[in-house]
Scaffold this motif. Structure first.
Motif, mmCIF file in Angstrom:
data_model
loop_
_atom_site.group_PDB
_atom_site.id
_atom_site.type_symbol
_atom_site.label_atom_id
_atom_site.label_comp_id
_atom_site.label_asym_id
_atom_site.label_seq_id
_atom_site.Cartn_x
_atom_site.Cartn_y
_atom_site.Cartn_z
ATOM 1 N N UNK A 119 4.201 0.321 -8.498
ATOM 2 C CA UNK A 119 3.690 1.531 -7.842
ATOM 3 C C UNK A 119 4.242 2.779 -8.511
ATOM 4 N N UNK B 99 2.464 3.290 -11.714
ATOM 5 C CA UNK B 99 1.092 3.737 -11.461
ATOM 6 C C UNK B 99 1.074 5.224 -11.141
ATOM 7 N N UNK B 100 1.996 5.615 -10.265
ATOM 8 C CA UNK B 100 2.031 7.014 -9.859
ATOM 9 C C UNK B 100 2.397 7.912 -11.040
ATOM 10 N N UNK C 13 -5.480 5.212 -10.555
ATOM 11 C CA UNK C 13 -4.880 4.897 -9.252
ATOM 12 C C UNK C 13 -5.888 4.162 -8.377
ATOM 13 N N UNK D 142 -5.407 0.432 -7.177
ATOM 14 C CA UNK D 142 -5.371 0.295 -5.718
ATOM 15 C C UNK D 142 -6.312 -0.817 -5.282
ATOM 16 N N UNK E 111 -4.796 -4.227 -6.070
ATOM 17 C CA UNK E 111 -3.778 -4.666 -5.103
ATOM 18 C C UNK E 111 -4.456 -5.181 -3.838
ATOM 19 N N UNK E 112 -5.489 -4.475 -3.394
ATOM 20 C CA UNK E 112 -6.244 -4.935 -2.226
ATOM 21 C C UNK E 112 -6.937 -6.260 -2.503
ATOM 22 N N UNK F 281 1.919 -2.244 1.682
ATOM 23 C CA UNK F 281 2.627 -1.610 0.561
ATOM 24 C C UNK F 281 1.620 -1.092 -0.471
ATOM 25 N N UNK F 282 0.561 -1.871 -0.695
ATOM 26 C CA UNK F 282 -0.463 -1.456 -1.656
ATOM 27 C C UNK F 282 -1.113 -0.150 -1.213
ATOM 28 N N UNK G 104 1.186 2.658 -1.853
ATOM 29 C CA UNK G 104 1.233 3.023 -3.275
ATOM 30 C C UNK G 104 0.061 3.912 -3.642
ATOM 31 N N UNK G 105 -1.108 3.572 -3.088
ATOM 32 C CA UNK G 105 -2.294 4.369 -3.400
ATOM 33 C C UNK G 105 -2.101 5.793 -2.877
ATOM 34 N N UNK H 151 0.703 7.313 -2.339
ATOM 35 C CA UNK H 151 1.753 7.961 -3.118
ATOM 36 C C UNK H 151 1.184 8.505 -4.422
ATOM 37 N N UNK H 152 0.415 7.648 -5.077
ATOM 38 C CA UNK H 152 -0.150 8.060 -6.356
ATOM 39 C C UNK H 152 -1.115 9.228 -6.173
#
Lengths: 343, 343
Positions: free
Chosen positions: A139, A142-143, A151, A155, A158-159, B135-136, B139-140, B142-143
């Motif tokens: 993460x 990625x950020x 992103x 994202x 991850x989903x 968490x995913x 992260x999205x 956050x990004x």
């Protein structure tokens, strides 16, 4: 590359072959490896030893390789990559590794690539935490890229990883032949990350839609091909080739291409296979042996190889519009390496 | 607010009190709630029902409340917040919720806030995946903020959450009195996220170092206070107050402030408590009852209340330099609400 498709070539020659195809990006691969070994935030000796265990188990680093090759193949003048491309490659491998660590908890696996898994060597708790730590690192990477499109893409990956596992979990020991569902799961579990890795580099490079979309298709088809071959190997390979017991998927009631091809025949072998699955006979040694033999004797493996070849072909075709380069050549040849594993 | 510190006030009055303190940001809190209920990517009915179970269990939403109050208290002219502040609040709650779901797997908990946990209602596998999904999502979010400083801060939080749990796991049933280690774990497990939530809003607002650092200190001290109070409640509260069995930490060999205060006395009660822990007698009903009584009878709870008050005071003092506003008032009063829970 077709010469390498001769029978008898093993998983380990595929690995050797892959290493030579990654040669054009070997300098960048070294940076990725250094990052994985030294850049993960943690000052604790214990955590460092855990992570080193995870990365020692290694793997072929095919995903970062694809990121670097597709980035280089589409860079202006095939020029050098930036630190952001390296971060993209690292984060792709981190997500893959994190998902493996959590998968091993979920599947209660004790071996991965011939090494003890984190959950086996330590325990489930630690494996959950180590996976979380790796996802956390991903993460952060990625950020750091500061690119909204990428992103969004990761994202979705991850989903997809979670959605694929949940869907799979809900369909254990269900014998309905659902090809769309099978391909959807393969996309979620594998192809989504392949595809993200292959087309995010071109996005960083500022490529146009056509190039981005070509590498997206390349990655998706290659990822499905990879998953189909993995599913085939679960049926055909030996435990020592796999680094884990053969027939493991079927024993867990996960129906993949080789079994689906037999089940859709709706004849006596299909009926018997369904029976072995529904009665959970596949959880026993004699049951799984009979099921694997039924699949091999009734076209399950041959049809699966044909399916893998179909996706391999689509993957190759997606590259057609790219300008010729040593990087594009490697991307093409990686498709063949996938198929070497079927032999 | 000191009037609310009278004895006999329960956890539920603390919750009511908190709700009134969040009134100045109630419009923003509604947006956060909507986001949590509808904006999580997943089209599967099953996953939607899982997430709704997780968020139905609710919780006080103290972390998003702190994000919004500290953002508003430091906004130019105390003006309206932006969508980025809402995302910051959402991501803070997502990280908290994800870590709870994984903690419940790690601790094999079956109750959380009086409701069945995901691992209990379904299974460990799904709980790992649901945590990963949350968490995913975090992260999205956050990004999406596209702010490198905030990415660094939350990256540290994610690492801290794992490091804290791993450290805790390695020290189960170890009776050495290590106050630094205890505070470090409290920072990792709780205060790190509180602190991130409290000072990231001011960073988004473009505040100077002094204001950012004041809210960072406020959050860190409040977070430690919160954790110390939680550790106290594990000893003093009833199972029905807690929504989970009392003495659970000690039964698992996790040594927190109430036990540490007794153990450091090095007298007969200290020796007996250490014995109950080392021999794992605390895992039995009679053993845990004796240990909890020993702690209460030997100053463990009183000293823990004093410790919580110390951090509460430091938290309040950190706010001194901020301009007066209804938002600052709420931040101050939230410190008192933490302490209500000790009564």
């Amino acid at each position: 590359m077709t010469g390498t498709l001769s029978p008898g070539i093993s998983e380990s020659s595929a690995t050797l072959e892959l290493a030579s195809l990654l040669e054009p990006v070997s300098a960048e691969m070294k940076l990725v490896e250094e990052w994985l070994r030294s850049n993960l935030i943690d000052d604790s000796q214990f955590v460092a030893s855990l992570l080193s265990q995870v990365f020692k188990a290694g793997g072929k680093r095919i995903r970062p390789g694809l990121v670097l090759l597709s980035s280089r193949a589409t860079a202006p003048g095939f020029g050098e990559l930036t630190p952001r491309h390296i971060i993209l490659a690292v984060l792709t491998e981190l997500i893959h590794t994190a998902s493996l660590v959590h998968d091993d908890v979920i599947d209660k696996s004790s071996l991965r690539r011939g090494q003890e898994t984190v959950n086996r060597k330590w325990n489930d708790k630690l494996a959950v935490l180590v996976g979380d730590l790796l996802f956390a690192q991903a993460s952060i990477c990625l950020a750091r890229l500061m690119n909204p499109a990428i992103v969004g893409i990761y994202g979705q990956v991850l989903g997809d990883l979670c959605a694929g596992e949940i869907k799979q979990m809900n369909q254990q020991y269900v014998c309905a032949v659902d090809w769309d569902g099978y391909i959807y799961k393969s996309v979620c579990k594998t192809a989504s990350l392949f595809s993200a890795g292959c087309h995010s580099g071109p996005i960083l490079n500022g490529c146009g839609d056509e190039v981005v979309s070509a590498l997206k298709d390349y990655g998706t088809n290659l990822g499905i091909c990879f998953q189909v071959v993995d599913d085939l190997l679960d049926v055909t390979a030996t435990a020592s080739d796999l680094g884990k017991p053969a027939g493991g998927d079927l024993a867990q009631g996960l129906l993949t291409a080789p079994a689906l091809f037999v089940l859709q025949r709706e004849d006596e072998p299909a009926r018997r296979l369904a029976e072995l699955i529904k009665t959970r006979a596949v959880c026993r040694e004699d049951g799984i042996a009979e099921a694997l033999q039924l699949i091999k004797d009734n076209g399950g493996t041959d049809s699966t190889i044909a399916l893998a070849r179909k996706y391999a072909q689509q993957s190759r075709e997606a590259l057609r519009g790219l300008p010729a380069s040593t990087y594009r050549d490697s991307l093409e040849s990686i498709v063949d390496v996938m198929l070497i594993r079927t032999r």
